[in-house]
Design a protein around this motif. Structure first.
Motif, short mmCIF file in Angstrom:
data_model
loop_
_atom_site.label_atom_id
_atom_site.label_comp_id
_atom_site.label_asym_id
_atom_site.label_seq_id
_atom_site.Cartn_x
_atom_site.Cartn_y
_atom_site.Cartn_z
N GLY A 22 -41.87 55.02 -3.14
CA GLY A 22 -41.39 55.23 -4.23
C GLY A 22 -40.30 54.23 -4.69
O GLY A 22 -38.93 54.51 -5.19
N ASP A 30 -45.18 52.02 -4.97
CA ASP A 30 -44.75 53.02 -6.19
C ASP A 30 -46.21 53.28 -6.90
O ASP A 30 -47.09 52.36 -7.04
N VAL A 64 -36.38 60.07 -4.06
CA VAL A 64 -37.83 60.44 -4.63
C VAL A 64 -38.03 61.64 -4.43
O VAL A 64 -38.74 62.17 -5.66
#
Length: 456
Positions: free
Chosen positions: A278, A301, A352
């Motif tokens: 992330g 990501d 995240v």
């Protein structure tokens, strides 16, 4: 959204040294709301102009207070100078704002002829003059008329400032007064904005006849913040010549403290091959790349745009091959298995998990802790108990957060995950802690369980 800075100081191209941006290049920077470009439409010995163009991405810009359903898409933010442009100034011209120049240090401390242009600025002509004129500027704030069939003037002006000032002073004036004229900010105002105001207003704000209005508007009409800022201005005594030469310690932001805490945790487990899961626009990746102990760095990501931003932020196209080979960017969803993420020393989930819908958390847990299974996992997330210290905050800290946990809720989740997947876990706070509510950020460090961990 455009800002131009011109000088006729000879050689005028020295402006490039002050701004730390070469006149022969177009420079691009990722900012939270789009992309900022710096270019030089003219660069000669007699006159040089640097232009800061902010290309706002409407999809990344969410209005803080929408007055109608489509307010986050239909607004003047991409065009009228505001706190968006002030934020770009802070990032793109950071060195110049401090008044530093490695190549022209004497020029950085010298008053030079400057001309500032802002084609579209929300604000009245009279207020614009009241704000800039006391600072030594000659002000031309020309109201922008509506179309002839409508008639009259709009609420926008075209601004032109001329004067002999230090470039750092000019940029700090703009950084503070653009959002003051706009009377709105595109981000939530926290207590650290007081320090930003005092730092950028050093040497001029205390004596400004409109300092009360400036403080109130800059601090988004938070009465307690404005009162604190004005009290500090009143209490500040003029520095002696010796004191003025001393460096002023900069307050470390929570984001910086969080990154430092993550790096410390990675050092604690002796990680060399690291996953940033992330990774977003690459804030942590930038810190990881600077640390030579990390020999392999992977940013993952689900957003291809975020990965593009990270690549530009890391300047991957300019890195030497040896440096470039340390870094890999991968598109990957943390709720689906990905064999490419297996076998690493450590994984980081920095701010995240709170962006994941609670029903999807078990899938993230299974894939990160079960399938990828690094030796260590570092997780940070907001401590919801601390939110009471943020004046004016209603709800969660970010509009995309699906949840925010108390310390007890986070520890219960982490201990369950650790037990199910064979990890030990320890906890620590990040940021200045309060006796009752703890620190603003909470961190969990998961490490593979040893036999003694299991028997204990």
């Amino acid at each position: 959204m455009l800002l131009t800075v011109s000088t006729t100081h000879r050689p005028a191209t020295d402006l490039g040294y002050l701004l730390v941006k070469h006149p022969d290049k177009v420079h691009a920077f990722d900012v939270p709301t789009g992309t900022a470009y710096v270019m030089y439409p003219e660069a000669g010995e007699e006159r040089c102009t640097a232009a800061l163009l902010l290309d706002v991405d409407p999809q990344r810009l969410r209005a803080q207070q929408d007055t109608f359903e489509l307010g986050q898409y239909v607004n003047d933010r991409p065009y009228a100078a505001s706190s968006l442009l002030a934020g770009a100034i802070a990032k793109v011209f950071r060195t110049a704002l401090r008044g530093a120049s490695r190549d022209r240090p004497e020029l950085a401390s010298e008053r030079i002829p400057l001309e500032i242009g802002v084609p579209v600025l929300r604000g009245t002509e009279s207020l614009t003059v009241r704000l800039f004129e006391p600072l030594g500027w000659q002000v031309e704030a020309t109201p922008i008329p509506f179309e002839p069939e409508i008639g009259g003037d709009s609420r926008y002006v075209e601004l032109r400032l001329t004067g002999h000032l230090k470039l750092s002073d000019a940029l700090n004036h703009l950084y503070v007064l653009l959002p003051v004229l706009d009377d709105a900010k595109h981000y939530w105002v926290a207590p650290d904005e007081i320090d930003k105001l005092l730092r950028s207003g050093a040497g001029w704000l205390a004596g400004h006849p409109e300092k009360v209005l400036i403080a109130r508007r800059y601090l988004a009409h938070r009465k307690a913040y404005a009162t604190s800022a004005l009290a500090q201005l009143e209490a500040a005594e003029p520095a002696t010549e010796e004191e003025a030469e001393l460096p002023v310690a900069r307050k470390v932001t929570l984001a910086e403290q969080r990154r430092d805490a993550v790096l410390a945790a990675l050092a604690e487990v002796d990680a060399a091959r690291v996953l940033d899961l992330g990774c977003g626009g690459g804030a942590l990746l930038t810190a990881l790349v600077k640390d030579r102990r990390f020999t392999e760095i992977v940013g993952a990501d689900v957003s291809s745009r975020a990965l593009e931003m990270a690549g530009r932020r890391l300047r991957l196209d300019r890195l030497p091959d040896r440096e470039r080979d340390r870094i890999t960017l991968r598109q990957s969803a943390l709720t689906y298995r990905d064999d490419r993420l297996r076998g690493y020393d450590a994984a980081v989930l920095m701010e995240v998990i709170e962006h994941v819908d609670p029903p999807r958390l078990p899938a993230l847990e299974a894939n990160v802790f079960g399938h990828a299974r690094p030796r260590a996992v570092v997780v940070t997330t907001p401590n919801s108990e601390y939110n009471v210290h943020y004046e004016g905050l209603a709800g969660m800290r970010h509009s995309d957060h699906r949840f925010e946990w108390t310390r007890a809720e986070f520890e219960a989740w982490a201990q369950r995950v650790a037990a199910e997947h064979g990890y030990a876990v320890s906890f620590r706070g990040v940021g200045e802690a309060h006796d009752d509510t703890g620190a603003p950020t909470q961190l969990a460090l998961f490490t593979e369980s040893t036999e003694s961990d299991v028997t204990a």
